[in-house]
Design a protein around this motif. Sequence first.
Motif, PDB file in Angstrom:
ATOM      1  N   PRO A 159      -6.304   2.876   7.071  1.00  0.00           N
ATOM      2  CA  PRO A 159      -4.857   2.662   7.019  1.00  0.00           C
ATOM      3  C   PRO A 159      -4.230   2.763   8.401  1.00  0.00           C
ATOM      4  O   PRO A 159      -4.697   3.517   9.259  1.00  0.00           O
ATOM      5  N   TYR A 206       0.328   7.464   7.111  1.00  0.00           N
ATOM      6  CA  TYR A 206      -0.555   6.296   7.098  1.00  0.00           C
ATOM      7  C   TYR A 206      -0.151   5.352   5.976  1.00  0.00           C
ATOM      8  O   TYR A 206       0.332   5.767   4.934  1.00  0.00           O
ATOM      9  N   GLN A 207      -0.413   4.058   6.220  1.00  0.00           N
ATOM     10  CA  GLN A 207      -0.172   3.059   5.184  1.00  0.00           C
ATOM     11  C   GLN A 207      -1.057   1.857   5.473  1.00  0.00           C
ATOM     12  O   GLN A 207      -1.146   1.392   6.596  1.00  0.00           O
ATOM     13  N   GLY A 208      -1.730   1.377   4.453  1.00  0.00           N
ATOM     14  CA  GLY A 208      -2.611   0.232   4.646  1.00  0.00           C
ATOM     15  C   GLY A 208      -3.848   0.361   3.793  1.00  0.00           C
ATOM     16  O   GLY A 208      -3.929   1.221   2.912  1.00  0.00           O
ATOM     17  N   ARG A 228       2.080   5.144   0.972  1.00  0.00           N
ATOM     18  CA  ARG A 228       2.059   5.920   2.207  1.00  0.00           C
ATOM     19  C   ARG A 228       1.440   7.289   1.942  1.00  0.00           C
ATOM     20  O   ARG A 228       1.717   7.914   0.926  1.00  0.00           O
ATOM     21  N   HIS A 249       0.841  -1.187   0.000  1.00  0.00           N
ATOM     22  CA  HIS A 249       0.000   0.000   0.000  1.00  0.00           C
ATOM     23  C   HIS A 249       0.884   1.249   0.000  1.00  0.00           C
ATOM     24  O   HIS A 249       1.929   1.267   0.641  1.00  0.00           O
TER      25      HIS A 249
END
Length: 503
Positions: free
Chosen positions: A45, A38-40, A22, A20
């Motif tokens: 995320p 954030y990441q996800g 960032r 995913h």
Amino acid sequence: MSVTNLLFGTATPKVEVDDHPRTGIIDIGSNSIRLVVYQGPPRLPAIRFNEKVLAGLGRGLAATGTIEKSALKTAKVALARFAAVAREMECSTLRTVATAAVRDARNGGDLIAAAEELGLKVETLSGGQEASAAGYGVLSAIPEADGIVGDLGGGSLELVRVRRGKIEDSVSFPLGVLRIGPMRAKRGKVLERYVARLVRAAGWAARGQGLPLYLVGGSWRALARLDMELSDYPLPIIHQYPMTAATVTRLSRTIPQLSKPRLKAIPGLSSGRIATLGDAAALLGILMRQLGSKTTIVSAYGLREGLLYGDLKPAARALDPLIEAAREEGRLLGRFPEHGDLLDRWIAPLFVTEPPAVARLRHTACLLADVGWRANPEFRAERGVEVALHGNWVAIDAPGRGMLAQALYTSLGGDLAAADPVERLATPAEIQSATAWGLAMRLGQRMSGGLAGPLKRSRLTDDGVSLTLTLLPADRGLYGEAVERRHAALAAAIGRKPVLAIA
């Protein structure tokens, strides 16, 4: 090349620890400046980086109309660092927003100019935009929220009516926590009269009658941290922590009696928030009286998460954030990505009478069923409890976390007694149900070896007398001694006779 690389004029190839991208947000608030990366999965995320600087841009703003020079200097240093960190983390997008202090100060443009020199494009949010972002932030983490969101910043207070996943109305007041102190210092009920006048003029008086007030902002979260410590709350998780009007009144009376060393010793309570605890409590008590709200629910999600949520398409917003986060956790930490959803479908026939709200907790437990496999075998059950109770989950309350912890504890090899501190979170009936989930999950995992095929080819049924595990003739060999024991344990727990059928 990523947006961030274009922004900073570099051509470094992008490297992700995850598949995913960032996303970074720099939030220039009236009290603090923060970078969160954030990441996800887009619906919820995970936070990969979070750092704040208490610059106090709104300090003295009401009296002078300008941001103090020392605060500007602190802010510029913070922005330089955050721009550098965002560049090093190779964020695919980086959004910089400013709220009340920059919006209201005569010299707010100086800070915006300094940010632009660093390559940051600053969006100065209006009061309405700030309110909408706070409302969406709460809805992103508490989809069923029905009440009024109160977002207390350093320079302003936003109120937002949320219901059925939507924002219905909002208003912004010049009531930031950094503005309250001077009014409280005056004799009489100056602050109460001022708040009452603002609320009535905006048409919000008594609009919270019978509705919870969802609390957003560091000052109110700090107030909740204090109450968690004073009440010996068994979880360190602030999200969806409830407080009644009586609790807020008690806190207002208690805060002046607590020493600074005592307050500094409270886990999770930022020392920078201590000075404004009394002001935050006073405003909250007054606001609850004016709105007619009797209860509050703390939200760990606010403006920044609301900006992300507001950019999602309706289909993405409709996804369950608890399920999405648990599925991602299972994907990253488990052995077999599809295992959790298959396991839930496999054990579901045993729990057909459960209401949807309970069934989603069982589904969550199944998605997390394999997160302990890397742990030392002696501590896998404890690992399950830790994941359930301390995980960064949303759209789940304390009893729900308790049920999730018990299910994982049992499925990962714990005994049938309640795991500590589940008994303080969930009822005996909830613990019993979660234990049955855990035993069913344990049976499914052992029988299948965690693989998809055996779960797809077999079935588990309950006719009220027998708990029947049906296997294909070619799979008869899967029913070994360990599987037979777990079959018997589950049957005993739900008052059934274990039966193996080959068909």
